[in-house]
Enzyme design. Structure first.
Site, PDB file in Angstrom:
ATOM      1  N   GLN A 459       0.844  -1.198   0.000  1.00 43.28           N
ATOM      2  CA  GLN A 459       0.000   0.000   0.000  1.00 43.28           C
ATOM      3  C   GLN A 459       0.878   1.246   0.000  1.00 43.28           C
ATOM      4  O   GLN A 459       1.853   1.328   0.748  1.00 43.28           O
ATOM      5  CB  GLN A 459      -0.935   0.006   1.218  1.00 43.28           C
ATOM      6  N   GLU A 520      -1.540 -15.522  -3.444  1.00 47.90           N
ATOM      7  CA  GLU A 520      -1.048 -14.344  -4.162  1.00 47.90           C
ATOM      8  C   GLU A 520      -0.404 -14.787  -5.484  1.00 47.90           C
ATOM      9  O   GLU A 520       0.257 -15.805  -5.568  1.00 47.90           O
ATOM     10  CB  GLU A 520      -0.032 -13.606  -3.264  1.00 47.90           C
ATOM     11  N   ASP A 571      -8.788  -8.766  -1.032  1.00 50.33           N
ATOM     12  CA  ASP A 571      -8.245  -7.429  -1.324  1.00 50.33           C
ATOM     13  C   ASP A 571      -7.635  -7.455  -2.731  1.00 50.33           C
ATOM     14  O   ASP A 571      -6.416  -7.450  -2.893  1.00 50.33           O
ATOM     15  CB  ASP A 571      -7.178  -7.083  -0.264  1.00 50.33           C
ATOM     16  N   CYS A 599     -10.289  -0.899  -4.030  1.00 51.90           N
ATOM     17  CA  CYS A 599      -9.809   0.475  -4.273  1.00 51.90           C
ATOM     18  C   CYS A 599     -10.568   1.087  -5.450  1.00 51.90           C
ATOM     19  O   CYS A 599     -10.250   2.184  -5.886  1.00 51.90           O
ATOM     20  CB  CYS A 599      -8.309   0.500  -4.512  1.00 51.90           C
ATOM     21  N   GLU A 642     -10.293   3.628  -0.652  1.00 54.31           N
ATOM     22  CA  GLU A 642     -10.502   2.209  -0.343  1.00 54.31           C
ATOM     23  C   GLU A 642     -11.877   2.050   0.303  1.00 54.31           C
ATOM     24  O   GLU A 642     -12.295   2.911   1.085  1.00 54.31           O
ATOM     25  CB  GLU A 642      -9.432   1.706   0.632  1.00 54.31           C
TER      26      GLU A 642
END
Ligand code: SAM
Length: 670
Positions: A459, A520, A571, A599, A642
C-alpha cells in the site's frame, strides 16, 4: 492511384474474398464507391480506403494478388491509372522495406468473440494448445477480443488457419488479420493529440502546465480535504445504491425463497445497511511511499524526469517534474532532481514512446516510513552494447552512492532494469539487477516489519493503510471477541501481497485468529510474505503462489467438518475477482464472514452482486448479505478511495449446502 466507377457490390468483394487472409469492411451506412490503393512507402504495403477513410492494409504479397485481380476487373472497374503502374509501385515498396524499418508492420490477428474475463495467459494457453506455439497476446480486461502478435506474415496465416472453427468457452472464435504499422500508431497518436488540444482550446480555460499536471496526478487538489472526503463518500454511496438496486431486481426476478429482507432495511443514505463516516488519511502531503516517474521531454523539449502531463492514449507524452506534486515525498523529489541532472549529462536520449527511440525510460522510488530507500532505474537497451550497459550501471552506482552520502539518506537498494517492451511502467516479468545494497526494502506498520521486493505490491500510504488494516481487525474482534478461542477462525487472505493483512491481524489479535492462508499471484510477493510471517513470529501461516481462481482447493480444505470456521479477506486489484472465486467463497461451508476491500468501488459492483445473489446454477452456495461498509482514504487529492464491506451469512443455512468439491474442481480446471 485511384480506381473508380465500381462499387464493392459490383463484384470486387467477391474477388477479394478469394484471398482468405483478407478482410474487407463493408460500411452499412455509406456504400463503398471507390478503392484507392496507395503505398505507405516504407514497407511495401498498400491500403485500400473507402469513401469514409476507413482503411484496410494488406501485405506486399497480398497487394500483388489484389492488384492482379483488379487488372482482371477492367470490365467492371475502370482504373484511373494503369494497374501495371501499381505493380511497379509495389516493387518500389519492397525496395524501401529493406532499407527502412521505421514503418515496420506488426502482424496481428484480432481474435473476437472471447469472454471479457479471459486473461492474456488463458489466450496464450489456448493458442499454445492449438499448436500455434508461444504467441504474444495483447488484451485489456475490458475487451471481448484480443490481438495475437506474430513475427511474420506466414506465421500469421498459419495461426489464423489453426484457429479456424475453434471454440473457446462455448463460443466460436472469429479471427481476422489486423495489421498495424508504426506509422498508423503515430497517426493515431497525432489525431488524439489534436483532439485533446482542441478540447482544451474550446474550453477557454487556459491553465499553466503545472496546473495541468496537478489536475492530472492529483485531480482533487483544488478542494479542501473535507470536501474531497465528501466527494469520495458520495461516490461510494452511488456505487452501493447501484449494487442494492440491482440486487432488488435480482431478488424480484428470482423465484427462490432466500431471505432478501435485508434489502428492505432502511439506514442512512437510503441504503439497507450501515455506511460509516469515512476514515481520513492521517497524512495529506508527501504520503506516497512509492512513485514511478517517467523519463521524457518537457514542453521545451528538454530531458525531464517526472509525470506525464496527460494520458498517452489522449496523445500526450510531455513530462513535467514533480516539484509541485503534493503527494510526492521530499526525498523522492530530491532523487528525481538527481536523476534529472544525471540524464541531462548523459549522451543517451530519453525514450520516446511514440518513435520507440532512446534509452532512459523510468525512475521508481520507494521511500519507506522507516527510512529505507529503493531506487529502480529502467532503460531500453536498444543500441547499447554489453560493455556500455555495464559502464552505465557502474556510473549510476557511483553517482547515486555519492548523492546518498551527500544528502545523508539510506540508499538501501539500487536496481537497474533493462526493458524493451511497450508498456510505460515497471515490467514485473523482466529481471531487476541489484547493483547496490539488498534487492528489497523494509517497512514497519502496526508493530510488524515487512520485507518488500521490487515487484511486490505494498500500500502506497503506509500510515493510512495501518488504519485500513486496523478497521479489518476491529471487525474481526467484534465478531469473535466474545466467543471461545476454539471457535477462532482461520483467516483466508486472498490476494495477500507481502502478507500484510494476515500478519498484522494475527499479531494484533493473537488467539482470535487460528491461522492464516495467503494466496497471491506475484512470486516475489509470496516469498516476501513467507519471510515476513517468520520475521514477525507468525508460525501458523501458509502461503500459496498463484492466481486465486486457480487455487480454489485451498478453500475446499475448509469443507471438512473438522476444519472449523474461516473468515475471508479479499483485497484484489482494481477490477475485482473472477466469478469462479466468488462461487468458491459462496460454496465454502466454513466461511460465515467475508471482508471485501476494494480500491475501485465502481468496478466491483458486479462482484458485490455475485456475492449476494440468490442461489442458482450459475451462483451456487448460500448468498451473503452486506452488514456494513466504510471508506478509508488512502489517496488524498486523488480520486480513489478504499472501501471495506463486511458481508455475512448464517452458519445454520450453510449446513444445507450441497457438496462443493466438484464445483471447486471444475473451477480450477477452467
Ligand atoms: C490491492 S493489492 C493487495 C495486497 C495486500 N492485500 C496488501 O494489502 O498489501 C492486490 C494484490 O493482488 C495480487 N493479485 C492480482 N491478481 C491476482 C490473482 N488473480 N490472484 C491472486 N493475487 C492476485 C497482486 O499481485 C497484489 O499483490
Amino acid at each position: 492511384m485511384k480506381f473508380s466507377g465500381f462499387s464493392f457490390r459490383q463484384g470486387i468483394l467477391d474477388i477479394l474474398r478469394d484471398f482468405h487472409n483478407i478482410r474487407i469492411y463493408r460500411n452499412t451506412k455509406r456504400s463503398l464507391s471507390s478503392i484507392d490503393p496507395y503505398f505507405t512507402n516504407k514497407i511495401g504495403q498498400i491500403r485500400f480506403c473507402n469513401s469514409i477513410k476507413r482503411q484496410e492494409r494488406f501485405s506486399f504479397a497480398s497487394s500483388i494478388r489484389i492488384l492482379s485481380s483488379l487488372k482482371t476487373m477492367e470490365n467492371v472497374a475502370k482504373p484511373v491509372e494503369d494497374a501495371a503502374i501499381a505493380t511497379e509501385c509495389v516493387a518500389e515498396g519492397v525496395k524501401m522495406e529493406t532499407t527502412n524499418h521505421e514503418g515496420q508492420t506488426q502482424y496481428r490477428l484480432r481474435i473476437k468473440n472471447i469472454p471479457k474475463f479471459a486473461s492474456i495467459k488463458m489466450m496464450r494457453d489456448l493458442l499454445a494448445n492449438n499448436e500455434c506455439g508461444q504467441v504474444k497476446i495483447q488484451k485489456s480486461p475490458k475487451w471481448d477480443y484480443c490481438f495475437a502478435i506474430l513475427k511474420t506474415e506466414e506465421q500469421q496465416l498459419d495461426v489464423m488457419n489453426k484457429l479456424k472453427g475453434i471454440e473457446f468457452k462455448n463460443k466460436k472464435l472469429s479471427v481476422h488479420i489486423d495489421n498495424v504499422t508504426e506509422r498508423d500508431r503515430q497517426a493515431l497518436f497525432d489525431r488524439r493529440k489534436n483532439k485533446k488540444e482542441q478540447k482544451i482550446e474550446q474550453s477557454g480555460v487556459q491553465k499553466s502546465p503545472e496546473e495541468m499536471l496537478a489536475d492530472q496526478v492529483t485531480p482533487l487538489h483544488t478542494y479542501e480535504y473535507q470536501a474531497q472526503l465528501e466527494l469520495k463518500q458520495n461516490g461510494i454511496i452511488k456505487s452501493l445504491r447501484t449494487f442494492c438496486d440491482k440486487m432488488k431486481e435480482s431478488y424480484n426476478d428470482n423465484k427462490s425463497n432466500y431471505n432478501s429482507s435485508w434489502l428492505k432495511e432502511e439506514c442512512d443514505f437510503n441504503l439497507p445497511f450501515d455506511l460509516k463516516p469515512m476514515i481520513h488519511s492521517p497524512i495529506l502531503e508527501g504520503y506516497r511511499n512509492k512513485c514511478e516517474f517517467t523519463v521524457g521531454l518537457n514542453l521545451k523539449g528538454e530531458k525531464t524526469v517526472g509525470f506525464l502531463l496527460g494520458a498517452y492514449k489522449d496523445g500526450l507524452n510531455t513530462v513535467l517534474g514533480p516539484h509541485d506534486s503534493i503527494h510526492v515525498s521530499d526525498v523522492a523529489k530530491k532523487i528525481v532532481e538527481a536523476m534529472q541532472s544525471y540524464i541531462e549529462q548523459s549522451s543517451y536520449d530519453v525514450y520516446d514512446r511514440r518513435t520507440k527511440q532512446g534509452n532512459w525510460r523510468l525512475l521508481t522510488v520507494r521511500s519507506q516510513k522507516c527510512g529505507d530507500i529503493m531506487i529502480i532505474v529502467q532503460m531500453h537497451p536498444q543500441g547499447l552494447s554489453k560493455e556500455q550497459i555495464i559502464q552505465e550501471k557502474a556510473n549510476l552506482l557511483e553517482y547515486f552512492k555519492s548523492f546518498a552520502h551527500e544528502k545523508n539518506f539510506n540508499l538501501t537498494s539500487l536496481l537497474v532494469q533493462m526493458y524493451d517492451g511497450l508498456s510505460n511502467g515497471i515490467s514485473y516479468k523482466d529481471p531487476f539487477d541489484c547493483i547496490h545494497g539488498t534487492p528489497f526494502v523494509y517497512e514497519e506498520m502496526m508493530d510488524c516489519r515487512f520485507r518488500i521486493s521490487p515487484a511486490a505490491f505494498f500500500q502506497t500510504n503506509t500510515l493510512a493503510a495501518e488504519l485500513l488494516y486496523q478497521k479489518c481487525g476491529d471487525i474481526i474482534k467484534e465478531l469473535y471477541e466474545s466467543k471461545d478461542t476454539s471457535e477462532s477462525p482461520t483467516l483466508i487472505d486472498m490476494c495477500c501481497g507481502t502478507g500484510t493483512i494476515g500478519i498484522v491481524l494475527s499479531k494484533n489479535l493473537g488467539a482470535t485468529i487460528k491461522g492464516v492462508v495467503g494466496i497471491e499471484l506475484c512470486e516475489e510477493a509470496i516469498e516476501d510474505a513467507k519471510i515476513n510471517a517468520s520475521l514477525n513470529g507468525i508460525n501458523n501461516a501458509k502461503y500459496i503462489l498463484g492466481p486465486v481462481e486457480k487455487n480454489l482447493s485451498a478453500l475446499n480444505e475448509f469443507n471438512h467438518s473438522t476444519s472449523g470456521t474461516a473468515i475471508a479477506i479479499v483485497d484484489p486489484p482494481r477490477a475485482g475477482i473472477h466469478k469462479n472465486v466468488v462461487n468458491a467463497l459462496r460454496t465454502c461451508q466454513a466461511i460465515e464472514h467475508l471482508i471485501y476491500i476494494s480500491c475501485d468501488h465502481n468496478a466491483v459492483v458486479q462482484n458485490f452482486m455475485n456475492i449476494c445473489r440468490p442461489t442458482s446454477n450459475a451462483f451456487p452456495g448460500i448468498p451473503f448479505k452486506p452488514v456494513k461498509a466504510i471508506g478509508v482514504d488512502l489517496f488524498p487529492h486523488a480520486k480513489h478511495v478504499e472501501l471495506i464491506i463486511e458481508f455475512h451469512r448464517n452458519r445454520s443455512e450453510l449446513t444445507n449446502l450441497p457438496s462443493t468439491s466438484s464445483i471447486l474442481q471444475n473451477n480450477e480446471t477452467e
